[in-house]
Design an enzyme around this catalytic site. Structure first.
Site: not given
Ligand code: BDP
Length: 607
Positions: A166, A419-420, A475, A477, A481, A513, A558, A577
């Site tokens: 992203d 990362n992820e 990370n 959300y 999400y 994040e 993040w 973000k």
């Molecule tokens: C995570 C990623 C990051 C994205 C973030 C997002 O590590 O790079 O920018 O989510 O969705 O999946 O904002």
């Protein structure tokens, strides 16, 4: 010849010539550059600033989104006094694959855009004349490159990037290019490791050098007093009453390494760095044997006009803003940052989680969204033969290069090796991860903690490789999400439940994040998603949960600032973000973080 990774500097014996400025630049739309002899010099070209990404200077889509080969050219004058020296060109960062010619002779190929490389040019220089450097860069991503992605071919034959991550796939000579002139008898590499003693500290050093001479090492304090010395290629530098490098209270010693023969100094190199230790004990991360709590951000090297280009002024402003927020740390998401940023962090006492460009190791262009969608069958990344045979070697080489470049910085306190990644869908990730984690441990004499940033699918039940991590980086959300808006309370219950599972593992857990998109100026009561005050509410709720869990030892939001991404239906001219906008204006959440972080001590949750 050894890859000379030491940061170039002017000393008694060394000289650096900066080649930054306007370079000649040309696209290679038809992929015929070599056939047309571009390596001997560009005939049709435009001017292009170096360092910078080329993309955002253009006003047409075709150029901005260009995927393929681009060519750069620069000339330099070679002084004949360099004849009995080594002359190297050091490229600080070229996205992402680079081929180098000097005076028409092909000399080097390098595949890792975020790490410097040096090309020795002794044999091809024309002394007392103008010499020509030509570089071909290629920014096409696939499953073997770091980062990973794909491309699509449009009806008119143009390629466009479809990254599995992203952020915008910027290209170009994004960091400086310098000539480095060193003596034939010279220091090639230095490795430091520190030990705390009752009286102060002992720094174990190891110097590799080529040619004649004996190695001498000296350490000076900030008043210029010599506080330790030793001789030999390796040895111990004992300092009494050492002023340690502490979080947001850095003290740097001036290390001087010399190669001497009789009364002659054949070479001299300086390292300004802090003395500290880093360990993990139970669920605590210890700096100088004291627990620290990470407050800060995931960032990007991203700014208007220069794209991913090295921009010291932006870096300086970012440090001032991070300090204003009360932050003490950041992660170099999602690639190794410019060395000058680490040098700033070293002086400012920031804790850095140093990340490789191993991002996109999950086949999805919408990682967080797809990983949260239980019905979606994500194709396993690590099952692919190409990944097992080729990507792994690129990844291991990237570990070697990163550790070699950054091993002496006191500010670098942790390695983030992915990362992820897709760490939950198949057992194929296990041997891959083991190789990467083991190599990192073997190479880093300071044995810094290693980790990877876990996507939501990599939870305590399903992650197959978290056991390799010294610290767990999450990370998450919940509330964005998944379970966003009206479901925020339920989202916090889910977050809390997951953290209770991680608590049982007994390792430090850190948020690398969490955040929400929002548009500067958009507010509403009650809060709705995409407003500034929804971001504030979300952060406050996360923080309440963090404060309840003893194993949470860090919070990195993040993202520090809004940044450019590939366009799409979940991105409004980039990822929003940011706690700051892309031009670094504070959103409401910046004030909330400042309120919290200024009141949380660096050793919050010490036992
Ligand atoms: C995570 C990623 C990051 C994205 C973030 C997002 O590590 O790079 O920018 O989510 O969705 O999946 O904002």
């Amino acid at each position: 010849m050894a890859n000379k990774m030491l940061y170039p500097q002017n000393t008694l014996t060394r000289q650096v010539v900066d080649l930054s400025g306007m370079w000649k630049f040309s696209f290679d739309f038809e992929d015929k550059g070599e056939e047309r002899g571009y390596q001997n010099g560009l005939k049709d070209y435009i001017d292009m600033p170096v360092p910078s990404s080329f993309n955002d200077f253009f006003t047409d889509k075709k150029s901005k989104e260009y995927l393929g080969d681009v060519w750069y050219e620069q000339t330099f004058y070679a002084d004949k006094s360099w004849k009995n020296k080594d002359v190297d060109i050091r490229f600080f960062g070229c996205l992402i694959k680079a081929t180098v010619w000097v005076n028409g002779i092909k000399l080097h190929y390098h595949n890792n855009g975020f790490i410097p490389f040096s090309v020795n040019i002794n044999d091809v220089i024309n002394y007392d004349k103008i010499n020509t450097i030509v570089v071909k860069l290629n920014n096409i991503l696939d499953n073997t490159t770091l980062p990973c992605g794909e491309y699509k071919v449009l009806k008119d034959g143009r390629k466009i990037c479809t990254p599995y991550f992203d952020f915008f796939n910027y290209g170009g000579l994004i960091r400086p290019v310098k000539l480095v002139i060193t003596p034939k008898d010279s220091i090639i590499d230095i490795t430091l490791n520190h030990e705390l003693t009752k009286q102060g500290s002992i720094t174990h050093y190891d110097v590799s050098h080529i040619g004649r001479g004996q190695v001498y090492a000296e350490v000076y304090d900030q008043q210029g007093n010599k506080v330790a010395f030793s001789n030999g290629t390796s040895g111990e530098l004992e300092i009494l009453n050492t002023k340690l490098w502490e979080v947001r209270n850095a003290y740097l010693y001036h290390f001087v390494f010399k190669v001497i023969e009789g009364n002659n100094v054949l070479d001299e190199y300086y390292l300004d760095c802090g003395i500290r230790t880093v360990n993990v004990e139970g669920n605590r991360i210890l700096i100088n044997n004291k627990a620290v709590y990470f407050k800060g951000f995931g960032k990007h090297e991203d700014a208007d006009f220069t794209g991913r280009g090295y921009n010291l002024a932006v870096a300086k402003r970012d440090f001032e803003l991070m300090k204003w927020c009360g932050a003490n740390s950041f992660r170099t998401s999602h690639y190794p940052y410019s060395e000058e940023i680490l040098q700033l962090a070293e002086k400012e006492g920031f804790l850095v989680i140093d990340e490789l460009a191993a991002v996109g190791m999950l086949k999805s262009t919408r990682n967080a969204v797809d990983a949260a969608n239980k019905n979606l069958k994500v194709e396993s990344f690590f099952e692919q033969d190409i990944v097992k045979n080729i990507t792994i070697n690129n990844h291991l080489e990237a570990v070697r290069e990163l550790v070699q470049r950054d091993k002496n910085y006191a500010c670098v306190v942790m390695w983030s090796l992915f990362n992820e990644p897709d760490a939950a869908s198949s057992d194929d990730c296990i041997p891959y991860f083991e190789k990467v984690f083991n190599l990192c441990k073997e190479l880093d004499v300071q044995k810094r903690p290693r980790s990877f940033a876990h996507i939501i699918a990599s939870n305590p039940k399903h992650s197959k490789v978290s056991y390799l991590c010294d610290v767990i980086m999450l990370n998450r959300y919940y509330g964005w999400y998944l379970m966003g808006g009206a479901e925020l309370e339920d989202a916090m219950i889910a977050l809390d439940a997951e953290l209770s599972e991680w608590d049982k593992i007994g390792k430090p857990v850190m948020f690398t994040e969490y955040g929400t998109d929002n548009y500067l100026g958009l507010t509403k009561i009650p809060a709705v998603m995409w407003t500034e005050n929804y971001q504030v509410e979300y952060l406050e709720k996360y923080h309440e949960v963090f404060d309840r869990h003893d194993s949470i030892m860090g919070e990195q939001v993040w993202n520090f600032a809004d940044f450019q991404t590939t366009e799409g239906i979940i991105r409004a001219d980039g990822n929003k973000k940011g706690i700051f906008t892309r031009d670094r204006r504070p959103k409401m959440a910046a004030f909330e973080l400042r309120r919290r972080w200024l009141s949380l001590p660096n050793d919050y949750k010490r036992k």
